[in-house]
Design an enzyme around this catalytic site. Structure first.
Site, mmCIF file in Angstrom:
data_model
loop_
_atom_site.group_PDB
_atom_site.id
_atom_site.type_symbol
_atom_site.label_atom_id
_atom_site.label_comp_id
_atom_site.label_asym_id
_atom_site.label_seq_id
_atom_site.Cartn_x
_atom_site.Cartn_y
_atom_site.Cartn_z
ATOM 1 N N ASP A 24 0.938 -1.619 0.048
ATOM 2 C CA ASP A 24 -0.007 0.159 -0.436
ATOM 3 C C ASP A 24 1.002 1.447 -0.070
ATOM 4 O O ASP A 24 0.772 2.462 0.905
ATOM 5 C CB ASP A 24 -0.892 0.201 1.032
ATOM 6 C CG ASP A 24 -1.795 -1.324 1.121
ATOM 7 O OD1 ASP A 24 -2.461 -1.874 0.104
ATOM 8 O OD2 ASP A 24 -2.230 -1.945 2.245
ATOM 9 N N GLU A 180 -11.374 0.717 -4.133
ATOM 10 C CA GLU A 180 -10.592 1.823 -2.685
ATOM 11 C C GLU A 180 -9.208 2.389 -2.808
ATOM 12 O O GLU A 180 -8.740 2.984 -4.404
ATOM 13 C CB GLU A 180 -9.923 0.199 -1.631
ATOM 14 C CG GLU A 180 -8.779 -0.200 -2.392
ATOM 15 C CD GLU A 180 -9.284 -1.946 -1.673
ATOM 16 O OE1 GLU A 180 -9.934 -2.396 -1.118
ATOM 17 O OE2 GLU A 180 -8.550 -2.937 -2.526
HETATM 18 C C1 6LW Z 1 -6.090 -1.848 2.323
HETATM 19 C C2 6LW Z 1 -6.804 -1.613 0.895
HETATM 20 C C3 6LW Z 1 -5.434 -2.919 0.376
HETATM 21 O O1 6LW Z 1 -6.337 -0.908 3.011
HETATM 22 O O2 6LW Z 1 -5.286 -3.784 0.822
HETATM 23 O O3 6LW Z 1 -4.982 -3.449 -1.160
HETATM 24 C C4 6LW Z 1 -6.316 -2.921 2.204
HETATM 25 N N1 6LW Z 1 -5.676 -2.316 -1.213
HETATM 26 O O4 6LW Z 1 -6.864 -0.801 -0.366
HETATM 27 C C5 6LW Z 1 -4.972 -3.861 3.432
HETATM 28 O O5 6LW Z 1 -4.201 -3.435 2.729
#
Ligand code: 6LW
Length: 506
Positions: A24, A180
């Protein structure tokens, strides 16, 4: 952290640029310096901060949340709970880091004038809902906080106060799961909203939309997803969760997470989600992501590898542990000290084993598929050793007690002693080696072998067991983390004179 080689065609770089469980990534530039932050989940200290001058070579300089008052990880914090997905920005002469503690405080924000620390006490953000918070400032000084989903609220970053209702901005591609990791930027005439979608597994991807205001409305890029390796046999998979930054020459680059699955099918990745770098070109006002490969052309500016190679050995001749050392949920000074026996790291057991949340543990990430780890252990006053940890349900260990060395494996509900042998008298060198499986002659071949044992006084390695590495992979254990090699104490006090981490060829 990676070695740059010069090929006949010119300079090349290796991806991931930050190997090992550094997921991340969020990056920002301050003058000639780049800083990057990552998720850290159940580990303490939390939110590793790395520095670079060239976007290629990175050194961990600290952790944003390194005091118990900043990072509350209660004992019931699940592995892969805790700290998720920061955003790091440089604004108004300060560094701002916004992040979610899913196990205690929710969203919070810390600031620093020096990213190596100290970082401020957290400002809690009870009005910010959703993980993966981003902050961006508009020309009028408004601070916009955008979270997974994808929604947005206005925020006073000095007080944590929010204004108005959370507004839904975009959901990514119709039907795609998990929009996200939003990041909002003013670039040229547009506001850009970058997101990840498809989930952080093989379906992961990066998409973008643009609008004339930070609040939208946003028009999706016709070429979305602008990056994905889904459905390909690319050696770097799960690519997503990206952030954009400008290089020293004004060109654009993307940092993102990717994994390197090994073995047969479905493929197992063991180093966690790692940070990669890819070039970005702008065409018709949209970013186009260029080559993202394990070996690829270097950026056109002078590379700045570290002047001295990273130390292979930590001799614990220090009062403070280096920032790459991580523990589980907390690290009380009375249980982890280099002062009790100067030049040694002393770990005092709290009555918990590797199967428990509260084991006394100090580890570092596995960063290379092939590596050797050694530590000199004095277990005359207790029991402890060297572990390869994915979580409390998935770990291998080689443990010393007075007179015995024992290899144990915990795989889900199965917990077994694999081998045991009388050890040489006195402190003993415990050793773990990992070796990727090169030839997949059966679809069920695992990704690597993990050998565990001890050294005879003349240095000969006595491997007590060589175990299939798939059981310490994210695909088997679940969650969001990668392997960590750690020293631990399960009873009494255990002393560690040094710890060597050595990348091997292959
Ligand atoms: C994070 C989300 C994700 O909050 O995995 O790859 C989750 N993305 O954005 C945990 O790292």
């Amino acid at each position: 952290m990676r070695v740059t080689s010069v090929s006949e065609q010119g300079s090349t770089i290796s991806n991931p640029v930050i190997p090992g469980f550094y997921p991340d990534p969020s990056v920002c530039r301050a003058g000639d310096d780049y800083y990057l932050a990552c998720s850290s989940f159940e580990y303490f200290p939390g939110v590793p901060i790395l520095h670079s001058r060239d976007l290629v070579h990175w050194t961990q300089i600290g952790n944003a949340l390194d005091r118990p008052g900043q990072l509350r990880l209660p004992q019931d914090t699940a592995s892969s709970g805790g700290i998720y997905a920061p955003t790091l920005r440089h604004h108004d002469g300060r560094f701002w880091l916004i992040v979610t503690n899913v196990s205690a405080d929710g969203n919070l924000l810390v600031t620093a004038t020096d990213p190596a620390g100290p970082w401020s006490d957290p400002i809690l953000l009870p009005g910010v809902h959703g993980i993966d918070p981003d902050i961006a400032w508009d020309e009028d000084g408004n601070c916009w906080c955008t979270t997974a989903g994808v929604g947005q609220i206005r925020l006073d970053p000095h007080t944590g106060e929010t204004f108005g209702e959370r507004r839904q901005l975009w959901s990514g591609a119709p039907g795609a799961k998990a929009p996200e990791a939003p990041h909002l930027y003013r670039i040229g005439d547009h506001w850009y909203l970058l997101i990840a979608e498809g989930g952080t597994e093989r379906g992961h991807g990066v998409s973008i939309a643009r609008g004339s205001a930070p609040t939208g409305p946003f028009e999706p890029c016709p070429a979305n997803p602008i990056l994905t390796h889904r459905g390909t046999d690319h050696p770097i998979q799960n690519t997503g969760h990206a952030d954009l930054v400008q290089g020293p020459d004004g060109s654009w680059w993307m940092v993102l997470l990717g994994v390197r699955p090994g073995g047969g099918t479905p493929g197992w990745h063991v180093l966690g989600r790692e940070t990669c770098l890819a070039p970005v070109e702008w065409i018709d006002g949209w970013p186009v992501v260029g080559e993202l490969s394990p070996v690829m052309p270097a950026p056109p500016w002078p590379l700045q590898p570290p002047a001295v190679a990273p130390e292979r050995r930590d001799g614990f001749d220090v009062t403070e542990l280096a920032p790459y050392w991580i523990s589980l949920r907390h690290r009380p000074a009375e249980d982890c000290s280099t002062k009790e026996r100067p030049g040694w790291l002393t770990l005092r057991a709290r009555g918990a084993s590797l199967d428990d949340a509260d084991v006394t543990f100090v580890g570092r990430r596995q960063q290379h598929p092939s590596c050797r780890v050694r530590t000199l252990v004095d277990a005359a006053e207790g029991r402890g050793g060297l572990a390869v940890r994915l979580d409390e349900n998935h770990h291998y260990s080689v443990e010393a007690t007075s007179g015995q060395v024992q290899v144990a494996a915990r795989i889900g509900p199965l917990n077994t002693v694999v081998a045991s042998r009388p050890s040489p008298p006195g402190p003993v060198v415990l050793r773990v080696e990992t070796a990727p499986v090169k030839t997949v002659n059966d679809a069920r071949t695992g990704p690597d072998l993990v050998s565990l044992g001890f050294e005879e006084p003349d240095g000969t390695f006595v491997a007590l067991a060589s175990l299939d590495g798939r059981y310490l992979s994210t695909e088997v254990a679940g969650g969001f983390t990668g392997r960590v090699f750690g020293m631990f104490a399960s009873t009494g006090s255990v002393h560690f004179d040094w710890f060597d981490y050595e990348p091997l060829e292959g």
